[in-house]
Scaffold this motif. Structure first.
Motif, PDB file in Angstrom:
ATOM      1  N   ALA A  93       0.835  -1.208   0.000  1.00 36.67           N
ATOM      2  CA  ALA A  93       0.000   0.000   0.000  1.00 36.67           C
ATOM      3  C   ALA A  93       0.869   1.257   0.000  1.00 36.67           C
ATOM      4  O   ALA A  93       0.531   2.248  -0.655  1.00 36.67           O
ATOM      5  CB  ALA A  93      -0.932  -0.006   1.210  1.00 36.67           C
ATOM      6  N   ALA A  94       1.965   1.213   0.702  1.00 41.78           N
ATOM      7  CA  ALA A  94       2.843   2.381   0.788  1.00 41.78           C
ATOM      8  C   ALA A  94       3.709   2.560  -0.456  1.00 41.78           C
ATOM      9  O   ALA A  94       4.047   3.690  -0.817  1.00 41.78           O
ATOM     10  CB  ALA A  94       3.738   2.250   2.027  1.00 41.78           C
ATOM     11  N   ARG A  95       4.050   1.464  -1.132  1.00 48.18           N
ATOM     12  CA  ARG A  95       5.087   1.521  -2.170  1.00 48.18           C
ATOM     13  C   ARG A  95       4.633   1.179  -3.583  1.00 48.18           C
ATOM     14  O   ARG A  95       5.422   1.308  -4.528  1.00 48.18           O
ATOM     15  CB  ARG A  95       6.215   0.570  -1.796  1.00 48.18           C
TER      16      ARG A  95
ATOM     17  N   ILE B 173      -4.811  -0.912  -1.143  1.00 43.96           N
ATOM     18  CA  ILE B 173      -3.505  -0.707  -1.775  1.00 43.96           C
ATOM     19  C   ILE B 173      -3.590   0.445  -2.773  1.00 43.96           C
ATOM     20  O   ILE B 173      -2.697   1.303  -2.816  1.00 43.96           O
ATOM     21  CB  ILE B 173      -2.988  -2.011  -2.415  1.00 43.96           C
ATOM     22  N   GLU B 174      -4.658   0.501  -3.559  1.00 41.51           N
ATOM     23  CA  GLU B 174      -4.821   1.603  -4.516  1.00 41.51           C
ATOM     24  C   GLU B 174      -4.875   2.960  -3.813  1.00 41.51           C
ATOM     25  O   GLU B 174      -4.388   3.957  -4.349  1.00 41.51           O
ATOM     26  CB  GLU B 174      -6.092   1.401  -5.342  1.00 41.51           C
ATOM     27  N   ARG B 175      -5.450   2.999  -2.625  1.00 37.17           N
ATOM     28  CA  ARG B 175      -5.562   4.255  -1.855  1.00 37.17           C
ATOM     29  C   ARG B 175      -4.331   4.511  -0.984  1.00 37.17           C
ATOM     30  O   ARG B 175      -4.307   5.481  -0.236  1.00 37.17           O
ATOM     31  CB  ARG B 175      -6.819   4.211  -0.987  1.00 37.17           C
ATOM     32  N   HIS B 176      -3.375   3.615  -1.060  1.00 34.87           N
ATOM     33  CA  HIS B 176      -2.160   3.708  -0.237  1.00 34.87           C
ATOM     34  C   HIS B 176      -2.504   3.740   1.249  1.00 34.87           C
ATOM     35  O   HIS B 176      -1.882   4.448   2.040  1.00 34.87           O
ATOM     36  CB  HIS B 176      -1.297   4.902  -0.663  1.00 34.87           C
ATOM     37  N   ASP B 177      -3.495   2.924   1.605  1.00 29.70           N
ATOM     38  CA  ASP B 177      -3.985   2.803   2.983  1.00 29.70           C
ATOM     39  C   ASP B 177      -3.356   1.562   3.616  1.00 29.70           C
ATOM     40  O   ASP B 177      -3.888   0.457   3.506  1.00 29.70           O
ATOM     41  CB  ASP B 177      -5.517   2.713   2.965  1.00 29.70           C
ATOM     42  N   ALA B 178      -2.217   1.751   4.274  1.00 32.06           N
ATOM     43  CA  ALA B 178      -1.477   0.619   4.846  1.00 32.06           C
ATOM     44  C   ALA B 178      -2.286  -0.114   5.907  1.00 32.06           C
ATOM     45  O   ALA B 178      -2.324  -1.349   5.927  1.00 32.06           O
ATOM     46  CB  ALA B 178      -0.144   1.096   5.414  1.00 32.06           C
TER      47      ALA B 178
END
Length: 142
Positions: free
Chosen positions: A26-28, A113-118
């Motif tokens: 999600a972060a990378r 993951i698309e929203r970068h929501d770890a």
């Protein structure tokens, strides 16, 4: 009580690795990673047979591992692929119908993951493993 045999050991390994890899993804995740992940999810959603669903599911989880950006976790993908395949076969419907609840959980992981929501990705992957555990343990109950 949790199975301590092969399937229990496989689920333990999933719990050790996937909740770390999903938040990292999600972060990378790059745009290419997200495209690969979405394509695998869409293949799962469109699969009409168990084999197609499992193949797409393997692609999905492999894409998460590759997107995590950690070379050591990425090196585990081949071993994890065998773990996932066994787990997916044990937890999937023998009739070949995709598990709609599991598909929704995969969608939650994809969206996180698309929203970068770890935190959301970690929660979603725990949900996926819990769903697999429930289905596997339900099949092994006499």
């Amino acid at each position: 009580m949790r199975d301590t045999g092969l399937l229990g050991a496989l689920l333990d390994l999933r719990l050790a690795i996937e909740p770390l890899g999903a938040p990292l993804a999600a972060a990378r995740a790059s745009e290419a990673d997200l495209t690969e992940l979405r394509g695998a999810y869409e293949a799962m959603a469109g699969a009409g047979r168990r084999t197609g669903y499992i193949e797409a599911d393997l692609r999905f989880h492999g894409a998460v591992v590759r997107a995590c950006g950690n070379v050591f976790i990425q090196q585990l993908e081949t071993a994890l692929s065998a773990v996932w395949k066994t787990s997916f076969q044990a937890s999937s419907s023998p009739t070949g119908a995709p598990d709609s609840a599991a598909l929704k959980l995969h969608q939650k992981l994809l969206v996180a993951i698309e929203r970068h929501d770890a935190a959301g990705a970690e929660k979603a992957v725990h949900g996926l493993i819990a769903r697999a555990t429930t289905r596997i343990e339900g099949r092994s109950t006499p």
